[in-house]
Design a protein around this motif. Structure first.
Motif, PDB file in Angstrom:
ATOM      1  N   SER A 242      19.505  25.650  25.325  1.00 28.61           N
ATOM      2  CA  SER A 242      19.683  24.436  24.713  1.00 28.61           C
ATOM      3  C   SER A 242      18.975  24.443  23.356  1.00 28.61           C
ATOM      4  CB  SER A 242      19.087  23.215  25.285  1.00 28.61           C
ATOM      5  OG  SER A 242      19.557  23.036  26.589  1.00 28.61           O
ATOM      6  N   ILE A 243      17.695  25.165  23.354  1.00 30.75           N
ATOM      7  CA  ILE A 243      16.883  25.441  22.149  1.00 30.75           C
ATOM      8  C   ILE A 243      17.710  26.279  21.042  1.00 30.75           C
ATOM      9  CG2 ILE A 243      14.767  26.243  21.190  1.00 30.75           C
ATOM     10  CD1 ILE A 243      13.304  25.267  23.737  1.00 30.75           C
ATOM     11  N   GLU A 244      18.271  27.262  21.868  1.00 32.29           N
ATOM     12  CA  GLU A 244      18.998  28.418  21.158  1.00 32.29           C
ATOM     13  C   GLU A 244      20.056  27.571  20.463  1.00 32.29           C
ATOM     14  OE1 GLU A 244      21.920  31.482  20.348  1.00 32.29           O
ATOM     15  OE2 GLU A 244      22.265  29.865  21.801  1.00 32.29           O
ATOM     16  N   ALA A 245      20.574  26.788  21.078  1.00 31.99           N
ATOM     17  CA  ALA A 245      21.933  26.286  20.561  1.00 31.99           C
ATOM     18  C   ALA A 245      21.648  25.037  19.390  1.00 31.99           C
ATOM     19  CB  ALA A 245      22.628  25.315  21.637  1.00 31.99           C
ATOM     20  N   LEU A 246      20.571  24.481  19.479  1.00 30.17           N
ATOM     21  CA  LEU A 246      19.917  23.371  18.618  1.00 30.17           C
ATOM     22  C   LEU A 246      19.587  24.227  17.196  1.00 30.17           C
ATOM     23  CD1 LEU A 246      17.732  20.772  20.566  1.00 30.17           C
ATOM     24  CD2 LEU A 246      19.823  20.429  19.043  1.00 30.17           C
ATOM     25  N   PHE A 250      21.308  23.654  13.586  1.00 28.58           N
ATOM     26  CA  PHE A 250      20.571  23.417  12.353  1.00 28.58           C
ATOM     27  C   PHE A 250      20.815  24.349  11.255  1.00 28.58           C
ATOM     28  CE2 PHE A 250      17.753  20.384  14.709  1.00 28.58           C
ATOM     29  CZ  PHE A 250      17.969  19.399  14.147  1.00 28.58           C
ATOM     30  N   ARG A 251      20.985  25.786  11.625  1.00 30.81           N
ATOM     31  CA  ARG A 251      21.195  26.637  10.636  1.00 30.81           C
ATOM     32  C   ARG A 251      22.733  26.859  10.615  1.00 30.81           C
ATOM     33  NH1 ARG A 251      19.336  31.712  13.714  1.00 30.81           N
ATOM     34  NH2 ARG A 251      18.976  32.784  12.071  1.00 30.81           N
ATOM     35  N   ASP A 252      23.618  25.789  10.748  1.00 34.72           N
ATOM     36  CA  ASP A 252      24.844  25.725  10.638  1.00 34.72           C
ATOM     37  C   ASP A 252      25.773  27.087  11.054  1.00 34.72           C
ATOM     38  OD1 ASP A 252      25.486  23.398   9.709  1.00 34.72           O
ATOM     39  OD2 ASP A 252      25.206  23.630   7.565  1.00 34.72           O
TER      40      ASP A 252
END
Ligand code: UDP
Ligand code: MG
Length: 303
Positions: A242-246, A250-252
């Motif tokens: 999930s952190i990776e996905a978030l 954010f980095r588009d």
């Protein structure tokens, strides 16, 4: 007096041999004994042979189940039926050497209350069978907190130990482990597993596998705890993903997130299913016990 319990299921070739084989060393040693055959719903002439043996020898008795209830039930029926000051359990196929009964009896006379027969070698079996057995016994040993690696049903118990076993309320028993679990002054006797003299084993691979699962679930709730740990592991993994996905959102760059989703789906789906299965086993067990049905039903007996 020594009571010898002999469970018998489709053993028509072995009854006479068992009577002779067990009686000889005991008579020679001057031990007073009775032989209790438990006919576990045999489909062959086992019961009529037991009846004949009981008529021929005053020391032979027999009880017969209304159907096949399994070896565990047969052992417990024998224990309940036994009148002796000590009770031994031995296989009908003479794979447990009857001469050892004398040695076990002497140990009992010295004050031991549980005399366990321990296999020196496991006899002839396939590699897969040996590995499976080793794994199973390691797990059971951990759960029962006693070393069961070479344990067998070949045992001699003092009356006190027998009463303790018979008082256990559980219906689905595992004699081999329970007789260690009850404690008492215990000692071991080593013996070599003999070749079956006649007939063939009653345990197919599937039957053994079922027996193993039933005994593990009756002795330990470890599998259920493993489920919890799997859940914790999955949660950690999920958090990382999930952190990776978030971060990528954010980095588009969150375009191909499908891989993660699929992996997660597969993982959690399978773990949930496995967990439900494990829990199901235990619920099944609770259900079986709560029904409170008897371990066996006796239909006939001979004195
Ligand atoms: N037995 C029984 N009920 C069963 C299966 C076996 O009473 O449903 C008895 C069988 O007659 C024998 C003993 O249990 O006296 C051991 O069985 P077997 O020799 O088939 O098992 P193995 O020695 O191969 O483990
Ligand atoms: Mg056998």
């Amino acid at each position: 007096m020594l009571s010898v319990v002999v469970p018998a299921y489709n053993e028509e070739q072995m009854i006479e041999k068992a009577v002779a084989g067990i009686a000889a060393p005991l008579t020679e040693a001057g031990i007073v004994f009775e032989l209790i055959f438990v006919n576990d719903g045999s489909k062959d002439k086992t019961w009529s042979l037991i009846t004949t043996a009981a008529q021929a020898h005053s020391f032979v008795r027999g009880i017969s189940f209304s159907r096949n209830f399994g070896k565990e039930s047969a052992i417990f029926a024998g224990l309940a039926e036994a009148k002796g000051d000590c009770v031994a359990v031995i296989d009908c196929d003479l794979q447990h050497p009857p001469e050892k009964l004398v040695e076990m009896y002497r140990l009992w006379e010295q004050g031991f209350e549980v005399v366990e027969g321990v296999k020196t070698a496991r006899g002839r079996e396939s590699v897969a069978h040996g590995l499976g057995a080793r794994w199973f016994y390691r797990m059971i040993s951990k759960a029962a907190k006693v070393d069961m690696t070479n344990a067998s049903d070949f045992k001699l118990l003092d009356r006190k130990a027998v009463e303790a076993l018979l008082r256990l309320p559980e219906k689905d028993t595992f004699f081999r482990a329970l007789s260690s679990w009850i404690g008492f002054r215990t000692c071991q006797v080593r013996y070599d597993v003999q070749e079956r003299a006649a007939g063939s084993t009653h345990w197919g691979r599937r039957a053994l596998m079922g027996y193993a699962v039933s005994n593990i679930t009756s002795f330990t709730s470890l599998p259920m705890q493993i489920v919890t740990w799997l859940g914790v592991g999955m949660f950690a993994l999920g958090l990382a993903v999930s952190i990776e996905a978030l971060v990528s959102w954010f980095r588009d760059v969150a375009v191909e997130g499908f891989t993660t989703v699929i992996i997660l789906q597969c993982f959690s789906g399978s773990i949930i299913m496995v967990s439900l299965g494990v829990i199901g086993y235990y619920i099944a067990r609770i259900y079986e016990e709560i029904k409170g049905r008897p371990r066996y039903i006796i239909s006939e007996r001979v004195e």
